[in-house]
Design an enzyme around this catalytic site. Structure first.
Site, mmCIF file in Angstrom:
data_model
loop_
_atom_site.group_PDB
_atom_site.id
_atom_site.type_symbol
_atom_site.label_atom_id
_atom_site.label_comp_id
_atom_site.label_asym_id
_atom_site.label_seq_id
_atom_site.Cartn_x
_atom_site.Cartn_y
_atom_site.Cartn_z
ATOM 1 N N GLY A 114 0.831 -1.197 0.000
ATOM 2 C CA GLY A 114 0.000 0.000 0.000
ATOM 3 C C GLY A 114 0.866 1.247 0.000
ATOM 4 O O GLY A 114 2.022 1.232 0.454
ATOM 5 N N CYS A 115 0.323 2.349 -0.466
ATOM 6 C CA CYS A 115 1.135 3.563 -0.604
ATOM 7 C C CYS A 115 1.631 4.064 0.750
ATOM 8 O O CYS A 115 2.837 4.250 0.945
ATOM 9 C CB CYS A 115 0.365 4.639 -1.364
ATOM 10 S SG CYS A 115 -1.250 5.073 -0.679
ATOM 11 N N HIS A 116 0.728 4.276 1.715
ATOM 12 C CA HIS A 116 1.161 4.713 3.040
ATOM 13 C C HIS A 116 2.050 3.657 3.685
ATOM 14 O O HIS A 116 3.073 3.972 4.298
ATOM 15 C CB HIS A 116 -0.051 4.953 3.946
ATOM 16 C CG HIS A 116 -0.975 6.024 3.497
ATOM 17 N ND1 HIS A 116 -0.662 7.365 3.577
ATOM 18 C CD2 HIS A 116 -2.231 5.961 2.983
ATOM 19 C CE1 HIS A 116 -1.676 8.082 3.125
ATOM 20 N NE2 HIS A 116 -2.639 7.253 2.755
ATOM 21 N N ALA A 117 1.647 2.401 3.560
ATOM 22 C CA ALA A 117 2.382 1.311 4.193
ATOM 23 C C ALA A 117 3.817 1.228 3.679
ATOM 24 O O ALA A 117 4.738 0.885 4.433
ATOM 25 C CB ALA A 117 1.659 -0.014 3.955
ATOM 26 N N TYR A 280 8.424 10.038 -1.372
ATOM 27 C CA TYR A 280 8.246 9.340 -2.640
ATOM 28 C C TYR A 280 6.922 9.778 -3.265
ATOM 29 O O TYR A 280 6.268 10.704 -2.757
ATOM 30 C CB TYR A 280 8.273 7.819 -2.438
ATOM 31 C CG TYR A 280 7.310 7.292 -1.381
ATOM 32 C CD1 TYR A 280 6.175 6.559 -1.723
ATOM 33 C CD2 TYR A 280 7.550 7.514 -0.029
ATOM 34 C CE1 TYR A 280 5.306 6.073 -0.753
ATOM 35 C CE2 TYR A 280 6.692 7.031 0.946
ATOM 36 C CZ TYR A 280 5.574 6.313 0.588
ATOM 37 O OH TYR A 280 4.713 5.837 1.550
#
Length: 309
Positions: A114-117, A280
């Site tokens: 996942g993006c946040h993860a 990122y």
């Protein structure tokens, strides 16, 4: 030539994956018409014909897509949340360890983080594995993201001429502490409890800044220099790298790497109060770029092939 099918090609993640690989001479794209992509049998045929299938779908549709594959040849790279914490699926962050990379190289089932993860795990996983912090450490995390992470509906809201004025300011969400990324944020670094997680979406298209604060008590007698040593030895690039210059002018822009597929890791503050930061693009290393990187590893080509760094 590798045959590639993107199931969910019209979504934000699918479109960027397509942009990264469509012109590659080693790739043959399998493209369905508007009518065909809504037909279950057409999708089944495409999934089984493909050497590599990217799933850029809601979780239920991703689970269904996997069930349609009836061969042991097709490599599935799933960008949904559905399979990230399941045994039998490789977790698609090769920079974490040689073991993670090996699993990606040999697996037919790969789950894109996942993006946040991605940012949280990049910061926390190596510190737990090296004993810098314990798995029972009470952690918190806040994450600033561009609105593209919300998909087409949120993009339309932010880019509407008559948009709500509340969108002019950053908005915190996931207020019930049940965000869907929390499961992998606990499992992958082997934490015993979830962090307090505060995701915030703001008025910029793409980019992400994830911060994990630590105090001296949490460090088990270690220092900021010990953390820097771990990161600088592990993250040497070309995609994920430690960068001591992040924030050197006193500011960090969450959109600094918008459009790129890289990630920068940094350590700010002092031994008493430390801010771990990953910077990122939520659509790059946080989604599409990570998916393409995983495919490159499976194919045995350069990790960076087709990526924007």
């Amino acid at each position: 030539m590798t045959k590639v099918f993107i199931d969910g090609r019209e979504g934000t993640t699918g479109l960027r994956i397509n942009d990264r690989i469509a012109a590659r001479p080693d790739i043959e794209m399998i493209v369905l018409s508007e009518e065909e992509r809504k037909d279950r049998e057409c999708r089944r045929q495409a999934l089984n014909y493909a050497d590599v299938a990217f799933l850029c779908l809601p979780d239920p549709a991703a689970v269904e897509a996997v069930s349609l594959v009836d061969n042991d040849k097709t490599v599935i790279i799933d960008a949904s949340t559905a399979h990230r914490t399941l045994d039998g699926w490789a977790y698609g962050f090769p920079e974490l360890s040689a073991e993670h990379r090996s699993k990606i190289e040999t697996s037919r089932r790969i789950a894109v983080p996942g993006c946040h993860a991605s940012g949280f795990i990049a910061l926390v996983y190596p510190l737990v594995s090296k004993g810098i912090i314990g798995p029972d450490t009470a952690l918190s995390c806040f994450s600033l993201t561009g609105y593209s992470g919300g998909g087409k509906k949120m993009i339309a809201q932010y880019e509407s001429e008559n948009r709500d004025k509340l969108l002019d300011a950053p908005r915190q969400y996931g207020l019930g502490q049940t965000h869907k990324h929390l499961k992998e944020m606990v499992k992958i670094p082997s934490l015993s409890k979830a962090p307090v997680f505060c995701p915030i979406v703001a008025d910029f298209y793409s980019g992400m800044e994830v911060t994990v604060p630590l105090d001296g008590i949490s460090l088990c007698s270690h220092t900021a220099d010990d953390i820097i040593k771990v990161y600088s030895e592990l993250y040497k690039g070309p995609i994920v790298s430690f960068d001591s210059s992040v924030g050197s002018d006193g500011f960090i822009s969450a959109s600094a790497f918008s459009g790129k597929d890289l990630m920068k890791i940094s350590v700010l503050g002092n031994d008493e109060r430390i801010a771990l930061v990953s910077l990122y693009d939520n659509l790059g290393k946080g989604a599409s770029g990570a998916a393409v990187e995983c495919m490159n590893i499976v194919l045995g080509v350069k990790d960076t092939e087709g990526l924007e760094l």
